[in-house]
Write a protein that holds these residues in place. Structure first.
Motif, PDB file in Angstrom:
ATOM      1  N   THR A   1      22.694   4.675-114.073  1.00 54.17           N
ATOM      2  CA  THR A   1      21.979   5.516-115.036  1.00 54.17           C
ATOM      3  C   THR A   1      20.629   5.941-114.457  1.00 54.17           C
ATOM      4  O   THR A   1      20.285   7.130-114.467  1.00 54.17           O
TER       5      THR A   1
ATOM      6  N   HIS B   1      26.071  -2.837-107.478  1.00 52.32           N
ATOM      7  CA  HIS B   1      26.446  -3.862-108.464  1.00 52.32           C
ATOM      8  C   HIS B   1      27.815  -3.605-109.107  1.00 52.32           C
ATOM      9  O   HIS B   1      28.208  -4.306-110.024  1.00 52.32           O
ATOM     10  N   LYS B   2      28.513  -2.606-108.589  1.00 52.82           N
ATOM     11  CA  LYS B   2      29.901  -2.406-109.036  1.00 52.82           C
ATOM     12  C   LYS B   2      30.805  -2.956-107.913  1.00 52.82           C
ATOM     13  O   LYS B   2      30.889  -4.175-107.750  1.00 52.82           O
TER      14      LYS B   2
ATOM     15  N   GLY C   1      20.443   0.757-111.805  1.00 56.82           N
ATOM     16  CA  GLY C   1      21.864   1.034-112.014  1.00 56.82           C
ATOM     17  C   GLY C   1      22.160   2.505-111.823  1.00 56.82           C
ATOM     18  O   GLY C   1      21.276   3.297-111.451  1.00 56.82           O
TER      19      GLY C   1
HETATM   20  C1  LIG Z   1      30.546   7.127-112.527  1.00 58.68           C
HETATM   21  C2  LIG Z   1      29.468   6.319-113.173  1.00 58.68           C
HETATM   22  N1  LIG Z   1      28.211   6.790-113.209  1.00 58.68           N
HETATM   23  C3  LIG Z   1      27.200   6.127-113.767  1.00 58.68           C
HETATM   24  C4  LIG Z   1      27.413   4.882-114.329  1.00 58.68           C
HETATM   25  C5  LIG Z   1      26.253   4.156-114.984  1.00 58.68           C
HETATM   26  O1  LIG Z   1      25.948   3.011-114.257  1.00 58.68           O
HETATM   27  P1  LIG Z   1      25.069   1.828-114.891  1.00 58.68           P
HETATM   28  O2  LIG Z   1      25.854   1.276-116.036  1.00 58.68           O
HETATM   29  O3  LIG Z   1      24.934   0.885-113.735  1.00 58.68           O
HETATM   30  O4  LIG Z   1      23.779   2.401-115.297  1.00 58.68           O
HETATM   31  C6  LIG Z   1      28.699   4.335-114.321  1.00 58.68           C
HETATM   32  C7  LIG Z   1      28.955   3.032-114.945  1.00 58.68           C
HETATM   33  O5  LIG Z   1      30.041   2.554-115.025  1.00 58.68           O
HETATM   34  C8  LIG Z   1      29.746   5.058-113.715  1.00 58.68           C
HETATM   35  O6  LIG Z   1      30.993   4.584-113.656  1.00 58.68           O
END
Ligand SMILES: Cc1ncc(COP(=O)(O)O)c(C=O)c1O
Length: 378
Positions: free
Chosen positions: A92, A226-227, A90
Motif C-alpha cells: 500500500t 513480506h509476501k 507494505g
Molecule cells: C497486488 C497487490 N498490491 C498491493 C497490495 C497491498 O499490500 P500490503 O497489504 O502489503 O499493503 C497487495 C496485498 O496483497 C497486493 O496483492
C-alpha cells in the motif's frame, strides 16, 4: 489509565496465552493470505536490528547499506539498473509513493489514474488520499486488463497508468508490454504493481518476463518481500527507475540526520531491510526458484485435482493462486470456513480463492481436497 507493573514471567505468560489465539501458518489452514511464516533466517536478522530506525538514517549507516543492497538486488531481479527505492511498510505504501511521484511530476489540476478493475484495493485509499480520480479500464476474458480499454481511458488529465503483475484475487498478469506502448505514446507514467508477482514471476520458466524494468516505460514497481519473499512484516518494496523521481516525493526534515525523507512512514525499522537481506543472502536465486517451483507444482496439483472432482477453475493459474467455483460456491465457502479452512470467497467472481504460499504443504492440500469434495456432495 491506571495499571500496576507485573513480573516478567506474568507478562510473558499472558502474552503466550494471547498469542495462542492467533492462527498459525504452520497448521496449513491459512489459504487466504499472501503472507507466510517468515523464513527462520529472516526472524533472526530482524531480532538483530531492533535498535535501528531508517527514518533517521545518519544514525544507522549499517542498516542503510542493507536497504541499498536489497533494493539493488530486487532491481536487478526486475531488470533495472541504477534504480532507487526503499523497504516500506507494505504494498500500500509502495503504491502510494509511486502515485505521489506521478501526480507531483505531472502537476495537473484534475489528475486521473487509469486502473484495471482488478487493481488492488490499496489504490482506492491512495486515490482518496492524493485526490486522484480513478478511471477504471475493463478486463478481457482472461481477467487481464483490456489494453484497448486502457487506451480509451487516456485523457489530458491522465497522470499514471497502473498495471498489475500478479493480481491479488486471481494472480493474473496484465499485458504490461501493451501498457508500456500506450504509456510511451501518450507520455504517461507507468507503475507496475508486482507486490505479489515480483518475487514469483522472475523464478518461473514459462511466463514471459516482459513485465518489469526491461520495458523503458516502466517508471516504478512495487514488490513486497513480506509476501513471497518470506521476510518479516513490514517489508514492502518501492523501486523507482530514475533517482530524479525521488525529488517529487521528498520532504525536508528540520531536525533529523538526513535532510530529506522519502517514505510516507517517518520512523521505520531497519530490521525489515535486515530480514529481507538475510533471506536473499541465504537462499540466493536458486533457493527462491526451488521454493517458487514447489508452490507452483502444488498449485498445478490442486488445480488438476479440483477439476477432476468436478469444480470449475475461474482461470488456469499463472501464479500460485487457484480460484474455483462449485454449484453453490458461496455455501461451499461458508462450510469450508466452518471446518476451519481460512479461504477467501470473492463475490465479484463468485469463487473460492486459495493462495498456495510456502506454508501450504502437499499434506495440507490432500486434507483440503478431501474436505472440499466431501462438503460439495452434502
Ligand atoms: C497486488 C497487490 N498490491 C498491493 C497490495 C497491498 O499490500 P500490503 O497489504 O502489503 O499493503 C497487495 C496485498 O496483497 C497486493 O496483492
Amino acid at each position: 489509565m491506571q495499571f500496576e507493573g507485573s513480573s516478567r514471567k506474568t507478562v510473558l505468560n499472558e502474552l503466550k496465552k494471547t498469542c495462542l489465539q492467533d492462527k498459525r501458518y504452520d497448521d496449513g489452514k491459512i489459504l487466504c493470505s499472501m503472507c507466510t511464516k517468515p523464513h527462520p533466517i529472516a526472524q533472526k536478522a530482524y531480532m538483530m536490528f531492533l535498535n535501528s530506525n531508517l527514518g533517521d538514517p545518519g544514525l544507522f549507516p549499517g542498516s542503510v547499506n542493507l536497504e541499498k543492497e536489497v533494493i539493488d538486488q530486487l532491481s536487478s531481479l526486475l531488470h533495472g539498473e541504477g534504480c532507487k527505492g526503499f523497504i516500506v511498510s507494505g504494498g500500500t505504501e509502495a503504491n502510494l509513493l509511486a502515485l505521489l511521484a506521478a501526480r507531483n511530476m505531472a502537476r495537473i489540476a484534475k489528475a486521473e489514474v487509469i486502473l484495471s478493475e482488478s487493481a488492488h484495493f490499496s489504490f482506492t485509499k491512495i486515490c482518496s488520499l492524493l485526490n486522484l480520480k480513478p478511471v477504471y479500464a475493463t478486463l478481457d476474458s482472461d481477467f487481464k486488463v483490456d489494453a484497448s480499454s486502457v487506451e480509451k481511458c487516456v485523457s489530458q488529465n491522465t497522470v499514471a497508468i497502473i498495471g498489475t503483475a500478479g493480481t491479488a484475487e486471481l494472480g493474473v498478469i496484465d499485458p504490461i508490454k501493451r501498457l508500456a506502448q500506450i504509456a510511451t505514446e501518450h507520455k504517461v507514467y507507468l507503475h507496475v504493481d508486482a507486490a505479489f508477482g515480483g518475487l514469483v514471476i522472475p523464478f518461473l520458466h514459462k511466463v514471459p518476463n516482459d513485465f518489469d524494468f526491461s520495458l523503458p516505460a516502466v517508471k516504478s514497481m512495487t514488490v513486497d518481500p513480506h509476501k513471497m519473499g518470506m521476510a518479516v512484516i513490514p517489508a514492502g518494496g518501492i523501486i523507482f527507475r530514475d533517482s530524479k523521481t525521488l525529488d517529487y516525493i521528498k520532504t525536508e526534515t528540520p531536525y533529523l540526520t538526513d535532510r530529506y525523507q522519502y517514505t510516507f512512514v517517518g520512523t521505520r525499522t531497519g530490521a525489515s531491510a535486515a530480514s529481507v537481506w538475510a533471506v536473499f543472502r541465504y537462499l540466493g536465486v536458486d533457493g527462491f526458484r526451488r521454493i517458487v517451483n514447489t508452490c507452483m507444482s502444488n498449485t498445478q496439483f490442486l488445480a488438476v485435482k479440483l477439476k477432476e472432482a468436478g469444480f470449475k477453475l475461474v482461470v488456469e493459474p499463472t501464479l500460485n493462486i487457484v480460484a474455483f467455483r462449485s454449484k453453490d460456491t458461496r455455501v461451499l465457502a461458508e462450510k469450508l470456513l466452518q471446518k476451519g479452512w481460512f479461504i477467501s470467497y470473492i463475490p465479484r467472481y463468485d469463487c473460492i480463492r486459495i493462495v498456495l504460499m510456502p506454508h501450504f504443504k502437499r499434506r495440507h492440500i490432500h486434507l483440503f481436497l478431501k474436505d472440499a469434495i466431501e462438503t460439495q456432495k452434502l
